[in-house]
Write an enzyme that holds these catalytic residues in place. Structure first.
Site, short mmCIF file in Angstrom:
data_model
loop_
_atom_site.label_atom_id
_atom_site.label_comp_id
_atom_site.label_asym_id
_atom_site.label_seq_id
_atom_site.Cartn_x
_atom_site.Cartn_y
_atom_site.Cartn_z
N HIS A 182 38.72 -26.91 -4.18
CA HIS A 182 37.78 -28.22 -3.65
C HIS A 182 37.34 -27.53 -4.95
O HIS A 182 36.57 -26.60 -5.35
CB HIS A 182 36.91 -28.08 -2.07
N HIS A 211 28.17 -10.57 -3.21
CA HIS A 211 28.93 -10.47 -1.30
C HIS A 211 29.54 -11.46 -2.59
O HIS A 211 29.80 -12.65 -3.32
CB HIS A 211 28.14 -11.40 -0.41
N THR A 257 34.01 -27.47 -6.03
CA THR A 257 32.82 -26.95 -6.46
C THR A 257 32.22 -26.22 -4.87
O THR A 257 31.75 -25.44 -4.48
CB THR A 257 31.23 -27.89 -6.63
#
Lengths: 298, 298
Positions: free
Chosen positions: A168, A82, A170
Site C-alpha cells: 500500500h 523504530h 502510504t
C-alpha cells in the site's frame, strides 16, 4: 467459559495526538472486550493498544483501527527510530484463558484474511501463525522496512499471506502474529555512543548467538531521552527478564556503559514479575501457583 | 460483596503427622472459606494453616482447631528452636477484600473472647488489635516463652485481654493479632556458628536499630538444615523484601557468612513479588495496578 485473548496492536504514530486519540476512541468503543492500556511513545513515534477479551469483538475493532490508520498515517512522511513496515504496523495475538494456541492461529488467519480483502493491505503472519519457518521471526519480515518493501514483496518467497501483492503506497504492509507472550523490556544506558549501544544490542540477541528467543535493538531516542536498548521477549518462561537484564548489564559494562534503569512497556502477566523476584531473592522453591494469595480469590 | 479475611493460625507441632493431619482435617471441613495452604515444619516443630474467606466460618474453625490443639499438644513436652507461648501459638488476622482494619480488630476481639471463655485459654491481642503500645509488638508478648509465662502472667501489666488469669498447664497462652500482612522470609546462611548468626539477626531487627518493622531471629535447625535467619515483615509496602534480603546479605558478609538462598514461607500477595522484581530490574516507574494483566481479568 469465555475464550479470552489479548491483542496488542501497534501503530506507526506516537506524536500526533489527534491520530492517537482517534485510534483510542475506536478501541474504547468496541464490544466484548476491554481496552486495558494504550501508550503513545513520541520517542519511538509509535503507539500500542492493549485489548483483552473475546476475540470476535476485538477482530472488528482491529479492522476498524487499521482502516483509520490507513487514512490518517502516511508512512512516506513518518519519521522515527523504530523499524516499521506499515501504518498499522504489527499486531500480536496472545492466548490468555480458555483458548489454545491453535485457536489463536485460526483467529489470526481470519483477521489476516479480512484485513487483506477489505482493506487491501498485504498481511504477513508471524510467530506461531507463520506458514513457514522464515516468517516465524518477525525481524525477518520487518527487514528492509517500509522503504524496502516494494522491492521485497516482488520476491516469490515474500508474497504476503493475505491481501494484494503490492505494498500500500502510504500504509505499507501489516504483520499479524500469535505469540505466547510479548514482553517489552527497554533498558536505558548512560552513553551517547550509538555504535557501542548497537554492539551491545547485537551481542545479546539470538541471531548473533546471544540469548535464545531475544530480540534487541539499540535506539537513539531524542537527545533528552538518550539511548535505549529495546528488547522483546516472547516466552518469559524460557527466557526470564532477569536473564535479559543481567546480560544487558554485563555486555554494556564490557563497553564501559552503565545501565541507568529499565522500563517494562505495556502489560505483563504477574508471573513474569514473580519469576524475577524469586530469582533475585534466591527463593528457589517458590511455587507461584500455591504461594500467591490472588490465585485463591474467587 | 464478601468480606474476605486471611487468618494464619500457627500451632506448636510440626513433627507429629497425626496431630498435623487432625488440625488439617478440621481446617478443611469448615464452611464459607478455603484452606489455601498448610505447612508442617519439622525443623521448627511448628505448623501453619492459611484460611481465606468469610470471617464467620473461619472463627468457628479456629476455635475448633485450638480445642484440638489443647487436647493433643502438651507444651511441657514439646521441643523446638522457635520461641513459642502455647499449643495454639499465634493467630494472625489480615484484611484482604471489602473489609477494614477496624472490622478485623473487632473480629480478633470476638475470637479472643470466645477462646478465652469457652476454652479457658489466656488470650493476648497484638498488632493492630493491641490494647496498648507494649502489646503491639508480638515479640514482647512472646518474651519469656511458654516456660516463663506462669511468672509473667502474674505481673499486672501482663494480665491477658481475655480468658483466665492463669496459664493453661499444657497449652500455655495464645496471641491473636491483626496485621497488614505477614510475610515470612527465611534466609539460609552458610555457617555453623550460631553466635555469629544471632549477631546477624540482632543487627537487622528493629529493636536493635536495624530495619523499621523487621523481626528477625537466628535458628539453629537440625544439623542437616543448618542455620536460618527467620524474618517477619508486617508491612511490605514500607519494608520491601529486597531491603530485608540485601541487608541480611550485607550483615552476614561482614561476619564472613554467605547467604545460600531464601524461602518465602506461606502465601503472599502478588504485589510483594512485583515490588521486588521492579526494584531489581530498576523498573522504577512500573505501575502494578495498570501493568499487570491479571488485574483486568474478570
Amino acid at each position: 467459559m469465555t475464550e479470552t485473548i489479548q491483542v496488542i496492536a501497534n501503530f506507526s504514530e506516537g506524536r500526533n495526538k489527534e491520530i492517537y486519540n482517534g485510534l483510542k476512541q475506536i478501541a474504547q468503543n468496541g464490544q466484548g472486550y476491554k481496552l486495558i492500556g494504550s501508550l503513545a511513545e513520541p520517542d519511538y513515534n509509535r503507539s500500542g493498544f492493549y485489548l483483552l477479551g473475546e476475540k470476535s469483538g476485538i477482530l472488528d475493532t482491529v479492522v476498524e483501527m487499521l482502516e483509520y490508520a490507513i487514512s490518517h498515517i502516511d508512512m512516506t512522511k513518518q519519521e522515527g527510530p523504530h523499524p516499521w513496515i506499515g501504518a498499522g504496523d504489527v499486531i500480536a495475538v496472545i492466548p490468555v484463558k480458555n483458548i489454545t494456541m491453535e485457536e489463536c492461529v485460526e483467529y489470526a488467519e481470519q483477521l489476516g484474511q479480512v484485513i487483506g480483502e477489505t482493506l487491501k493491505l498485504p498481511v504477513y503472519l508471524y510467530g506461531e501463525a507463520a506458514k513457514n519457518e522464515e516468517r516465524k521471526d518477525l525481524s525477518k519480515i520487518i527487514k528492509g522496512e517500509f522503504e524496502g518493501f516494494p522491492q521485497k514483496i516482488k520476491q516469490p518467497e515474500w508474497q504476503p499471506d493475505y491481501g494484494p501483492n503490492t505494498v500500500h503506497p502510504t500504509a505499507g504492509v501489516t504483520a499479524i502474529g500469535v505469540l505466547r507472550d510479548l514482553i517489552s523490556l527497554n533498558i536505558n544506558i548512560n552513553t551517547t555512543d550509538i555504535t557501542a549501544a548497537k554492539a551491545t544490542a547485537s551481542a545479546i540477541r539470538e541471531k548473533n548467538s546471544g540469548l535464545k528467543g531475544l530480540k534487541a535493538i539499540a535506539l537513539d531516542l531524542d537527545s533528552k531521552a538518550g539511548i535505549q536498548i529495546s528488547t522483546t521477549i516472547e516466552n518469559y518462561k524460557e527466557l526470564p527478564l532477569h536473564v535479559v537484564f543481567e546480560r544487558v548489564k554485563e555486555e554494556a559494562a564490557s563497553r564501559d556503559i552503565e545501565v541507568i534503569n529499565s522500563e517494562i512497556f505495556g502489560i505483563v502477566p504477574a508471573d513474569v514479575m514473580i519469576q524475577t523476584a524469586s530469582h533475585y531473592l534466591q527463593a528457589d522453591h517458590f511455587n507461584s501457583d500455591k504461594q500467591i494469595l490472588e490465585n485463591y480469590l474467587i
